[in-house]
Each structure stands twice: as C-alpha cells, then as structure tokens.
Design an enzyme around this catalytic site. Structure first.
Site, short mmCIF file in Angstrom:
data_model
loop_
_atom_site.label_atom_id
_atom_site.label_comp_id
_atom_site.label_asym_id
_atom_site.label_seq_id
_atom_site.Cartn_x
_atom_site.Cartn_y
_atom_site.Cartn_z
N HIS A 187 -33.57 -10.50 -20.82
CA HIS A 187 -32.63 -9.98 -19.75
C HIS A 187 -32.54 -11.03 -18.51
O HIS A 187 -31.84 -10.88 -17.48
CB HIS A 187 -33.44 -8.84 -19.04
CG HIS A 187 -32.61 -8.02 -18.28
ND1 HIS A 187 -32.64 -7.70 -16.79
CD2 HIS A 187 -31.64 -7.34 -18.61
CE1 HIS A 187 -31.85 -6.90 -16.58
NE2 HIS A 187 -31.09 -6.52 -17.73
N LYS A 245 -30.80 -14.27 -16.49
CA LYS A 245 -29.49 -14.67 -16.34
C LYS A 245 -29.79 -15.88 -15.45
O LYS A 245 -29.56 -15.96 -14.18
CB LYS A 245 -28.82 -13.87 -15.49
CG LYS A 245 -28.86 -12.42 -15.91
CD LYS A 245 -29.52 -11.53 -15.05
CE LYS A 245 -29.57 -10.03 -15.53
NZ LYS A 245 -29.54 -9.57 -16.84
N ASP A 277 -28.59 -30.31 -16.20
CA ASP A 277 -28.84 -31.65 -16.04
C ASP A 277 -30.46 -31.67 -15.69
O ASP A 277 -30.73 -32.71 -15.36
CB ASP A 277 -28.26 -32.59 -14.90
CG ASP A 277 -26.81 -32.95 -15.63
OD1 ASP A 277 -26.62 -32.84 -17.05
OD2 ASP A 277 -26.00 -33.41 -14.95
#
Lengths: 210, 210
Positions: free
Chosen positions: B143, B145, B150
């Site tokens: 779940h 996000k 870099d």
C-alpha cells in the site's frame, strides 16, 4: 604601530566572542524529529502504552513495535490533535484518541463521507464520546492520512487507521517536526475544517429554495 | 607584558579565523528540500513539463499545478527512480516514467499484485517498455505510495498514481531530501525489492514437490 596592535587585539577578541557564540548556538540547536515507521507491525500488547502504570499479563508479546510507537507519538499530545484520515476503524487507535479526548486534549477529526459509516468504523463511537468530526461531501475521496500533534509534529503517509493497514499491509508513516512541513499540514487541516463546516453542507439543497 | 600581548593577538586572530570559517559554513549550507503538495490539482497542459522545448497550443491552461510540480520533481532524476506504489493507472505519470527510462535512468517499480492488472493499469505498458517491475504476492496490500529520486529525494504521502487521486481526491505528497528519511525509504525499497524477487515467488508451490 602600537595602535595597529591594539586594533588587532580588539578585532581578535571580537572574533573569538563571535566564534564562541556560533559554537554555542550550534551545540544548543534543537535535535529535529525525523523518523519513519514501516508496517505491517507484529501484534503486541498495547495496554502498557495506553496506561503506563498498569501491569498486563496477557499472552501477547510485550515488546515495542511500529504500532506501539505510533500510539506513543499520538499520546504525547498535550493540547491538540488534528486528525485527517480516510478510513478509521482500528479500535486501538480509537482508544488512544478517546484517551486524549478524556484528558482534555482538543481533538478534531476530518474523514471521508463514503467510509465513515462503514462496518467497524470508529467515527460513530468518537462522535458519541464528544469528539468533533467533520467530513467531505464530494464524490472524490478525502484520502489524506495525516495527524498534527500539538501543532508541532506531523505524522503522514500511506496508512489508513485500520487493523488491516497496521497488521497486514506494507505501509509507511513519516514523522517530522520541520516547521515548514508542519505549517503546511496544519493549514490544510484548517482549510478543510472550514470547508467541511456542517453549516455549509448541501445534502438537502431543496432547503435553499424554501 | 609584551608576551601576554602577543598571545592575545594570536588567540584573537585564531578566533577571527574560526568565526569566519563558521560563518562561511553557515552561509554555504545546503538549503534543504522540504515541500508539500496538496491535491486535487486543476487539469493543466503537461506537454511543456514533459518536453520543455515543445510548444503546445492545446486549450488546457498552461499554468503550474501540484501535478505539474510532481512531474517536474520526478523528471529531475538523472540516475535512478525507485517507485513503490499501490495503484498506477495515471497515463501522464506513466509517460514521465517512460521518458526517464528512455533517457537511461534506472527505473524500478514495486506495486501491488491485486491491482497491477486492473483496468487502466500502467504496469503492463511499463513492463512492455522494459521497466523493471516487482510486486508482492501476499493477501495484504503493498500500500506504499513513495518514490526515491536519485537516492537523494523522497516523495511520499497518500496519493496513488491514478487520475482520480490527482484530479478529484484530497491528497498530499511530502517531498524531502533529509538524509535520515531518504535512507529509511531507500532501505525499505531495497528490502521489498529483494523480498519480491521473482526467484522466490511461490505461486506454483506444486513445483517444489517435483
């Protein structure tokens, strides 16, 4: 020559004083709060977290976890807790919020209208206990999952306040007291709190025609 | 007396040098990246964000938005993009990821097995283009996000990479280059990347009996 020597001394002493001041400021600077919790967390006993003076001999492990840490951070609230969360059905988190409410901490909750009445939702019990709750009334989701503790610390991430999220899902919560970030979340909360004022609900638009 | 005077001069000069050094360090210190984006974002033209040299005369507003800012931050990647996202169905975000992939940026995506094949998912097109994708195989949701750009900047929050999330929902993304935080997310990504290695899938446990 003697005058030049004196100026060097004065400049040197001023430099020394300035460098000491800078060094002291550097050493005294506040240690920032910056932490990330990752879930799922193992199921542990949370009674000692909710009630530190209470002994508990239940069979659950009495160890720290990301979940007990989350509870601890929330329970630090002395003045206010602003909570903006899509789904809230985790009973342990509801207990923590109710504990803060019973201590006189000003708790305000914003949630999503589509899920607030879902099975197991803790929004009803919170409202029954007198916690101030507001919600969106739009077709889109009020999908935030953040909390502001005492206006000084933000907890934000992917974790909805559900048992599945804390015990089963891969989730994260970032905790910071960075002032720029805290201010941004606090302002978003206040903006939504005003927007979702019940006085401006239009569930019953026909009323406007009366 | 003359010796004492000389010591004062030496100490003063040393102090001046130290204070200058501290002042220069203070002035040269890196400005931290700390930013929060709130959604929903208005629908604007993203062509100039994806292709800065291209002119676009489409009827959409050509203004900045939280969404164009998100794209800009992702497109800054020069070396690597680690993406750990529950649902990925937003075509514009897929275009940005494919653009980075075509530029030689090492893109790795972790997603959720329950939603990766859902209607509109961009995971298939990304894989077809050669982007490395791994996913969980558990009953709980992957779940997260978050994205790491870099290895130096983290973007994390409530926003799934869907059109609904960016254009309709109330969402937030926190952006920071705090080293402690970036390291935590990078490590979580690497841990999941290893855990979700196809070599350890057990979708076909009967194979193990052969």
């Amino acid at each position: 020559m003697l005058l030049w020597g004196r100026w060097k001394v004065v400049a040197g002493l001023a430099g020394l004083a300035l460098s000491l001041e800078l060094l002291l400021r550097y050493m005294r600077r506040r240690k920032p709060i910056r932490e990330v919790l990752f879930f799922p967390a193992p199921v542990t006993c949370i009674e000692p977290v909710l009630y530190p003076m209470k002994q508990c001999s239940c069979p659950l492990p009495h160890t720290d976890s990301a979940f007990s840490r989350l509870l601890l951070l929330l329970l630090r609230a002395q003045r206010s807790l602003e909570l903006c969360v899509f789904t809230f059905s985790c009973p342990s988190l509801a207990r923590a919020v109710l504990l803060l409410h019973s201590r006189g901490v000003r708790v305000r909750v914003i949630t999503d209208n589509d899920y607030m009445a879902a099975s197991g939702s803790q929004i009803g019990p919170l409202r029954s206990a007198g916690v101030a709750v507001r919600h969106d009334q739009s077709s889109g989701y009020m999908h935030h999952k953040f909390a502001v503790v005492d206006g000084t610390v933000v907890l934000t991430g992917s974790l909805n306040w559900t048992v599945q999220a804390t015990q089963t899902n891969r989730e994260n919560i970032l905790i910071t007291d960075d002032r720029v970030i805290v201010k941004a979340y606090q302002q978003e909360f206040e903006r939504l709190w005003q927007e979702y004022d019940p006085a401006s609900y239009d569930f019953f638009p026909e009323k406007e025609n009366k």
